[in-house]
Design an enzyme around this catalytic site. Structure first.
Site, short mmCIF file in Angstrom:
data_model
loop_
_atom_site.label_atom_id
_atom_site.label_comp_id
_atom_site.label_asym_id
_atom_site.label_seq_id
_atom_site.Cartn_x
_atom_site.Cartn_y
_atom_site.Cartn_z
N ARG A 1 0.83 -1.22 0.00
CA ARG A 1 0.00 0.00 0.00
C ARG A 1 0.86 1.26 0.00
O ARG A 1 0.41 2.32 -0.44
CB ARG A 1 -0.98 -0.04 1.19
CG ARG A 1 -2.09 -1.07 0.98
CD ARG A 1 -2.93 -1.23 2.23
NE ARG A 1 -2.17 -1.76 3.35
CZ ARG A 1 -2.20 -3.03 3.75
NH1 ARG A 1 -2.98 -3.89 3.14
NH2 ARG A 1 -1.48 -3.43 4.77
N GLU B 1 2.86 -6.49 13.44
CA GLU B 1 1.80 -6.58 14.46
C GLU B 1 1.20 -8.00 14.44
O GLU B 1 0.76 -8.51 15.44
CB GLU B 1 0.71 -5.54 14.17
CG GLU B 1 -0.26 -5.31 15.31
CD GLU B 1 -1.39 -4.36 14.93
OE1 GLU B 1 -1.39 -3.86 13.79
OE2 GLU B 1 -2.26 -4.15 15.78
P1 AMP Z 1 4.01 -2.27 11.85
O1 AMP Z 1 5.25 -2.88 11.29
O2 AMP Z 1 3.52 -2.98 13.07
O3 AMP Z 1 4.14 -0.78 12.07
O4 AMP Z 1 2.86 -2.50 10.77
C1 AMP Z 1 2.75 -1.68 9.68
C2 AMP Z 1 2.43 -2.41 8.42
O5 AMP Z 1 1.48 -3.44 8.59
C3 AMP Z 1 1.83 -1.44 7.42
O6 AMP Z 1 2.42 -1.70 6.16
C4 AMP Z 1 0.35 -1.74 7.41
O7 AMP Z 1 -0.10 -1.81 6.10
C5 AMP Z 1 0.20 -3.09 8.11
N1 AMP Z 1 -0.69 -3.05 9.28
C6 AMP Z 1 -0.34 -3.33 10.56
N2 AMP Z 1 -1.38 -3.24 11.39
C7 AMP Z 1 -2.41 -2.85 10.65
C8 AMP Z 1 -3.79 -2.55 10.94
N3 AMP Z 1 -4.28 -2.63 12.18
N4 AMP Z 1 -4.59 -2.17 9.92
C9 AMP Z 1 -4.08 -2.08 8.66
N5 AMP Z 1 -2.82 -2.35 8.32
C10 AMP Z 1 -1.99 -2.74 9.30
#
Ligand code: AMP
Length: 172
Positions: free
Chosen positions: A60, A97
């Site tokens: 995205r 996550e």
């Molecule tokens: P993080 O590495 O935990 O900051 O996660 C960020 C990445 O995971 C981004 O590329 C988001 O597209 C995706 N992502 C993580 N959690 C979510 C969420 N709750 N909703 C949508 N996309 C998420």
């Protein structure tokens, strides 16, 4: 405008696994006014910041990153999932996550000292963006800021990225 943008994002409970509230930005992207405002608001912030390249994170981040690069008149660099980039790459592994993954960048994508803006749709734990820091540091890039449409504040991704600057349009 913030309220309109927030309304254009769809919440999907328990995706991709139980307990995760997924912020679906596809609905923001498919609404012409919301998408244009998002790109304009983010782009406006960087118009005078002498950005050389926008780095978009798969997948995205490509959408917002490419639109921002066009607006700023810069090139766009793709950070991709493993095995997708055809030339020599650097690789970084990170915790998401909801899982673990790796990201790659072409070794010749950025010249030492180039000023880059990193774009993605959403900041959660900061694991993904932190892996990008690792990749960009290997190349000697000058990271101007991380720019997100959405920030999930309670996951404290911003702290993980310190001392790098972080900007988000919408906070939850
Ligand atoms: P993080 O590495 O935990 O900051 O996660 C960020 C990445 O995971 C981004 O590329 C988001 O597209 C995706 N992502 C993580 N959690 C979510 C969420 N709750 N909703 C949508 N996309 C998420």
């Amino acid at each position: 405008m913030v309220e309109r943008l927030k309304k254009s994002i769809r919440d999907i409970p328990d995706f991709p696994k139980k307990g995760i509230l997924f912020k679906d930005i596809t609905t923001l992207c498919q609404d012409p006014v919301s998408f244009q405002r998002t790109v304009d608001l983010l782009g406006h912030r960087y118009i005078n910041q002498k950005i050389d390249l926008v780095v978009g994170i798969e997948a995205r981040g490509f959408v917002i990153g490419a639109a921002l690069a066009y607006k700023l008149g810069t090139g766009v660099v793709l950070v991709r999932k493993p095995g997708k980039l055809p030339h020599k790459t650097h690789k970084a592994t990170y915790t998401l996550e909801y899982g673990e993954d790796s990201l790659e960048i072409h070794q010749d994508a950025i010249k030492k000292g180039q000023r880059v803006l990193v774009a993605d749709d959403l900041l959660a734990t900061g694991g993904t963006a932190n892996a990008v820091v690792e990749l960009l540091e290997k190349l000697g890039a000058d990271i101007v800021e991380f720019s997100f449409i959405v920030e999930l504040e309670e996951l404290k991704g911003r702290e993980k990225l310190a001392p790098h600057k972080v900007f988000s349009l919408l906070q939850y």
